[in-house]
Scaffold this active site. Sequence first.
Site, PDB file in Angstrom:
ATOM      1  N   SER A 232     -67.605  43.281  19.905  1.00 12.59           N
ATOM      2  CA  SER A 232     -66.487  43.262  18.950  1.00 12.59           C
ATOM      3  C   SER A 232     -65.241  43.979  19.475  1.00 12.59           C
ATOM      4  O   SER A 232     -64.125  43.491  19.257  1.00 12.59           O
ATOM      5  CB  SER A 232     -66.915  43.872  17.616  1.00 12.59           C
ATOM      6  OG  SER A 232     -67.894  43.070  17.027  1.00 12.59           O
ATOM      7  N   THR A 282     -72.428  47.061  11.027  1.00 11.66           N
ATOM      8  CA  THR A 282     -73.542  46.292  11.561  1.00 11.66           C
ATOM      9  C   THR A 282     -74.850  47.049  11.340  1.00 11.66           C
ATOM     10  O   THR A 282     -74.872  48.086  10.664  1.00 11.66           O
ATOM     11  CB  THR A 282     -73.274  45.910  13.036  1.00 11.66           C
ATOM     12  OG1 THR A 282     -74.290  45.013  13.452  1.00 11.66           O
ATOM     13  CG2 THR A 282     -73.236  47.104  13.961  1.00 11.66           C
ATOM     14  N   LYS A 286     -75.405  47.702   6.820  1.00 15.38           N
ATOM     15  CA  LYS A 286     -74.733  46.733   5.932  1.00 15.38           C
ATOM     16  C   LYS A 286     -75.105  46.957   4.461  1.00 15.38           C
ATOM     17  O   LYS A 286     -74.250  46.867   3.585  1.00 15.38           O
ATOM     18  CB  LYS A 286     -75.087  45.306   6.357  1.00 15.38           C
ATOM     19  CG  LYS A 286     -74.504  44.911   7.716  1.00 15.38           C
ATOM     20  CD  LYS A 286     -74.827  43.464   8.048  1.00 15.38           C
ATOM     21  CE  LYS A 286     -74.461  43.140   9.477  1.00 15.38           C
ATOM     22  NZ  LYS A 286     -74.683  41.746   9.846  1.00 15.38           N
TER      23      LYS A 286
HETATM   24  P1  NAP Z   1     -82.880  42.033  10.693  1.00 14.75           P
HETATM   25  O1  NAP Z   1     -82.352  42.234   9.324  1.00 14.75           O
HETATM   26  O2  NAP Z   1     -83.528  43.149  11.405  1.00 14.75           O
HETATM   27  O3  NAP Z   1     -83.948  40.813  10.605  1.00 14.75           O
HETATM   28  C1  NAP Z   1     -84.661  40.387  11.741  1.00 14.75           C
HETATM   29  C2  NAP Z   1     -85.572  39.219  11.367  1.00 14.75           C
HETATM   30  O4  NAP Z   1     -86.201  38.793  12.584  1.00 14.75           O
HETATM   31  C3  NAP Z   1     -86.690  39.591  10.401  1.00 14.75           C
HETATM   32  O5  NAP Z   1     -86.928  38.520   9.525  1.00 14.75           O
HETATM   33  C4  NAP Z   1     -87.879  39.798  11.361  1.00 14.75           C
HETATM   34  O6  NAP Z   1     -89.124  39.538  10.750  1.00 14.75           O
HETATM   35  C5  NAP Z   1     -87.622  38.717  12.366  1.00 14.75           C
HETATM   36  N1  NAP Z   1     -88.324  38.962  13.623  1.00 14.75           N
HETATM   37  C6  NAP Z   1     -88.128  39.973  14.510  1.00 14.75           C
HETATM   38  N2  NAP Z   1     -88.978  39.852  15.559  1.00 14.75           N
HETATM   39  C7  NAP Z   1     -89.738  38.741  15.299  1.00 14.75           C
HETATM   40  C8  NAP Z   1     -90.771  38.098  16.002  1.00 14.75           C
HETATM   41  N3  NAP Z   1     -91.212  38.554  17.192  1.00 14.75           N
HETATM   42  N4  NAP Z   1     -91.313  36.970  15.481  1.00 14.75           N
HETATM   43  C9  NAP Z   1     -90.854  36.493  14.291  1.00 14.75           C
HETATM   44  N5  NAP Z   1     -89.884  37.065  13.572  1.00 14.75           N
HETATM   45  C10 NAP Z   1     -89.321  38.175  14.076  1.00 14.75           C
HETATM   46  O7  NAP Z   1     -81.733  41.506  11.672  1.00 14.75           O
HETATM   47  P2  NAP Z   1     -80.483  40.551  11.316  1.00 14.75           P
HETATM   48  O8  NAP Z   1     -79.288  41.354  11.039  1.00 14.75           O
HETATM   49  O9  NAP Z   1     -80.916  39.563  10.298  1.00 14.75           O
HETATM   50  O10 NAP Z   1     -80.245  39.859  12.733  1.00 14.75           O
HETATM   51  C11 NAP Z   1     -81.073  38.821  13.188  1.00 14.75           C
HETATM   52  C12 NAP Z   1     -80.493  38.207  14.446  1.00 14.75           C
HETATM   53  O11 NAP Z   1     -79.215  37.651  14.146  1.00 14.75           O
HETATM   54  C13 NAP Z   1     -80.245  39.246  15.555  1.00 14.75           C
HETATM   55  O12 NAP Z   1     -80.553  38.667  16.786  1.00 14.75           O
HETATM   56  C14 NAP Z   1     -78.757  39.513  15.476  1.00 14.75           C
HETATM   57  O13 NAP Z   1     -78.212  39.887  16.723  1.00 14.75           O
HETATM   58  C15 NAP Z   1     -78.243  38.144  15.051  1.00 14.75           C
HETATM   59  N6  NAP Z   1     -76.953  38.225  14.365  1.00 14.75           N
HETATM   60  C16 NAP Z   1     -75.970  37.420  14.819  1.00 14.75           C
HETATM   61  C17 NAP Z   1     -74.742  37.429  14.207  1.00 14.75           C
HETATM   62  C18 NAP Z   1     -73.676  36.525  14.729  1.00 14.75           C
HETATM   63  O14 NAP Z   1     -72.528  36.672  14.309  1.00 14.75           O
HETATM   64  N7  NAP Z   1     -73.998  35.596  15.608  1.00 14.75           N
HETATM   65  C19 NAP Z   1     -74.479  38.265  13.121  1.00 14.75           C
HETATM   66  C20 NAP Z   1     -75.522  39.071  12.653  1.00 14.75           C
HETATM   67  C21 NAP Z   1     -76.756  39.039  13.291  1.00 14.75           C
HETATM   68  P3  NAP Z   1     -90.011  40.708  10.097  1.00 14.75           P
HETATM   69  O15 NAP Z   1     -89.427  40.934   8.734  1.00 14.75           O
HETATM   70  O16 NAP Z   1     -91.370  40.148  10.079  1.00 14.75           O
HETATM   71  O17 NAP Z   1     -89.870  41.912  11.002  1.00 14.75           O
END
Ligand code: NAP
Length: 489
Positions: A232, A282, A286
């Site tokens: 960012s 982030t 959040k």
């Molecule tokens: P989060 O709230 O920590 O959620 C992560 C999710 O991934 C949970 O549902 C978790 O499941 C699942 N997960 C993690 N490891 C796993 C595995 N080995 N197998 C299956 N499921 C798994 O994180 P978030 O903020 O939602 O972010 C998720 C992804 O989106 C990250 O990679 C982040 O960098 C990306 N992101 C991108 C943007 C963008 O602008 N492109 C913005 C925000 C986030 P459990 O509940 O079972 O642990």
Amino acid sequence: MKARTLLAVPLTSDQPPLLEQAHAARAGGADLIELRVDCIANPDAVLAFLSGPRPLPVIVTVRSVNEGGQWQGSEPDRLVLIQCLADCAPDYLDLEFQTWTALPARDKLRGPLIHSVHGWLQALWDSPAEIVKVATAADDARDEWRMLDWLRRHASQRKIAAMCFGPAGLATRVLAPKFGGHFTFGALTPDQASAPGQPTVHELRNCYRWQQIGPATRIFGVLGWPVSHSRSPAVHNAAMTHARIDGVYIPMPVRADEAALSELLEFLTARAELDVAGLSVTIPHKEHALRWLSARGMEVSERALRAGAVNTLIRMDGDTWAGDNTDVLGIQSALAAVGVSRGCTALVLGAGGMARAAVLGLTELGCRVTVCSRTARRAEALAGAMGCRWKPWTDRAAVDADLVVNATSVGMQPESNASPLPASALHPGTTVVDAVYTPPMTQLLRNAQRAGCRIVPGTEVFLAQAAAQFQCWHGCSAPLDVMRTALEA
Ligand code: NAP
């Protein structure tokens, strides 16, 4: 009017030769060089350099291990060397306050002095030093903002250099010109940094547009733990430069607990003079940010309330903030750009913050969404809250969908060969969005491309949410191409 902040480049090795490095520092825009004699460990090379013509004014420092330096000899030898270096008339001699009081012939020292306080703070106003330098370790952004506030309140009284070590000290180094710091340090290369968290001259000039920062510059940043990997700053600083906005965007690590975020926001809110005008939020803050705003009766957008998360804080007049969620807009604009039709069927993988934003964005577009997540109860809770379907994680490959959104972290560096969905579940005509953006081309997207799917990389989602933040803070549309170039660089 106070003089502009000077850029000091530390030299920590005698290879390449000191004179050559001093010329490189001058060519890079430095105003001063600091000879870190404790790191160079070659007093003869230093004495030879000091006795010749100097391309830039010189600070001489012999820092002890106790004070964070690398001096390997005894303390009496260090004091003798300091006295000897002082006789070579450096432009400045950087002495810890305690060292200065221990020098027998301190009254005969030549040249202006810099008195350093490393690790503790006390009133130095009575010392004869020309410059007071205060350097402490920062645990997180709360420490760096306390330091900047102290600098802001005292900079008109003396020449002060105030900085914090470590990744959480970056704001103190970048914002010295905003708050009247006398100088800041920038290393020629990352290897030559003389303190943890010291940026390079290149980063200061090219990412943080350091030369343009002044008293009127408004401050933006990202709060999270960790944030040092964040793209960012590169994206928002490039966009502000292009749009000729006098602002700077800095990563600000805030410890993961809710109380840490709350304390920092209270501090910044009570001090409008610090000019913090907008913040990205982030992981893991959040939801904390949403609760902080709600508890104070501050405005939260309908979208952020429904998403249960705030990723954008906008400073309103005086001591209030407003919260929004641009992750939802990010998904929606990325889908609009590839022409995803309203009312399609969608599979969302994951049940965390991004999944919630994706489900919300898709249901707003009239899509019929099924959520699959490794932890079934989280999928069920998300589906219940958003009024969509859910299926167990083991059934994900059998869900029939026009659109697949990976909102798990599966595929992220360093495990970039992993995919959340088997390649056999991908069919021609399906659109596959991956929220993961490091790397931009994930294993899931590679498989999808091979299977004839349309793909939307996480970088597009990231850029779209960053563009929406830019619009919230600056009230004008974002230069998307400039932001894309900065993200890819
Ligand atoms: P989060 O709230 O920590 O959620 C992560 C999710 O991934 C949970 O549902 C978790 O499941 C699942 N997960 C993690 N490891 C796993 C595995 N080995 N197998 C299956 N499921 C798994 O994180 P978030 O903020 O939602 O972010 C998720 C992804 O989106 C990250 O990679 C982040 O960098 C990306 N992101 C991108 C943007 C963008 O602008 N492109 C913005 C925000 C986030 P459990 O509940 O079972 O642990």
